[in-house]
Design a protein around this motif. Structure first.
Motif, PDB file in Angstrom:
ATOM      1  N   THR A 165       0.834  -1.196   0.000  1.00  0.00           N
ATOM      2  CA  THR A 165       0.000   0.000   0.000  1.00  0.00           C
ATOM      3  C   THR A 165       0.870   1.247   0.000  1.00  0.00           C
ATOM      4  O   THR A 165       1.913   1.284   0.652  1.00  0.00           O
ATOM      5  CB  THR A 165      -0.904   0.027   1.252  1.00  0.00           C
ATOM      6  OG1 THR A 165      -1.653  -1.187   1.308  1.00  0.00           O
ATOM      7  CG2 THR A 165      -1.871   1.204   1.212  1.00  0.00           C
ATOM      8  N   THR A 167       0.456   5.810  -0.373  1.00  0.00           N
ATOM      9  CA  THR A 167      -0.418   6.967  -0.534  1.00  0.00           C
ATOM     10  C   THR A 167       0.417   8.213  -0.781  1.00  0.00           C
ATOM     11  O   THR A 167       1.562   8.319  -0.343  1.00  0.00           O
ATOM     12  CB  THR A 167      -1.303   7.194   0.707  1.00  0.00           C
ATOM     13  OG1 THR A 167      -0.462   7.390   1.855  1.00  0.00           O
ATOM     14  CG2 THR A 167      -2.228   6.014   0.950  1.00  0.00           C
ATOM     15  N   ALA A 178      -4.311   3.601  -6.478  1.00  0.00           N
ATOM     16  CA  ALA A 178      -3.649   2.578  -5.666  1.00  0.00           C
ATOM     17  C   ALA A 178      -2.573   1.919  -6.525  1.00  0.00           C
ATOM     18  O   ALA A 178      -2.681   1.884  -7.758  1.00  0.00           O
ATOM     19  CB  ALA A 178      -4.657   1.533  -5.196  1.00  0.00           C
TER      20      ALA A 178
END
Length: 203
Positions: A165, A167, A178
């Motif tokens: 992940t 961001t 993503a």
């Protein structure tokens, strides 16, 4: 004893280059791109640069979605963009690179242990950009030859850490998208990774 591996050619720069490339649709275009440089050695000196495309497909987006480069060494940043970033797979040919705004970087702050998560926070005037990588995998070291490197002209030994992940946040607002799965040097990672100990050697 095994002979040491020595790369022939000229070392052009060395440092770190973690990146985040995000998509809304795995089969669609990248909609958020960030490439962060911490250069410790180059012909143009040391420095930092964050290249951020909030609107990759637009050369002149509105101010709230500006494509920017935040840097404390603009000549270095311009060289990295023209000779390297413009050749990276996700960035190649994007209109967003043509209208970049260059802004003076005020500070860079690193956090995390690079084992479970890692972050870089870059501030330039009234703009704060936070990059965050989490779900980190095992680090692996490899060396691309010129035929495999993004530029087609360099050896590139590096240490990569993949992540699940990632961001990008600008002034508290998370940008869309993503990371998607990819393979590098036989390792399954994603389009967001940490690249440490990276050196580009012109063959």
């Amino acid at each position: 004893m095994a002979e040491p591996l020595v790369f022939s050619g000229t070392v052009e720069w060395s440092g770190e280059n973690p990146g985040i490339s995000l998509k809304q649709d795995p089969d669609g275009p990248f909609i958020t791109l960030a490439s962060f440089f911490r250069v410790v050695l180059s012909p143009l000196g040391r420095g930092h640069a964050l290249v951020l495309l909030q609107s990759p497909q637009e050369a002149a987006p509105p101010p709230e979605r500006a494509n920017v480069c935040l840097t404390d060494n603009e000549p270095l940043a311009r060289w990295l963009i023209s000779d390297y970033v413009a050749h990276f797979g996700a960035w190649r040919g994007l209109p967003g690179l043509q209208g970049l705004q260059y802004r003076k970087l005020d500070s860079v702050e690193t956090d995390g242990d690079a084992i479970s998560r890692y972050g870089e926070t870059v501030r330039a005037g009234d703009m704060t950009v936070a990059l965050d990588w989490s779900g980190l995998g095992a680090p692996f070291c490899f060396a691309f030859g010129p035929a495999q490197s993004a530029t087609g002209k360099h050896h590139m030994p590096s240490l990569f850490v993949g992540c699940e992940t990632a961001t990008v946040t600008v002034n508290g607002k998370r940008l869309p998208g993503a990371p998607i799965p990819r393979e590098v040097a036989g390792q399954r990672i994603s389009t967001a990774m940490l690249a440490f100990s990276e050196t580009w050697i012109r063959a």
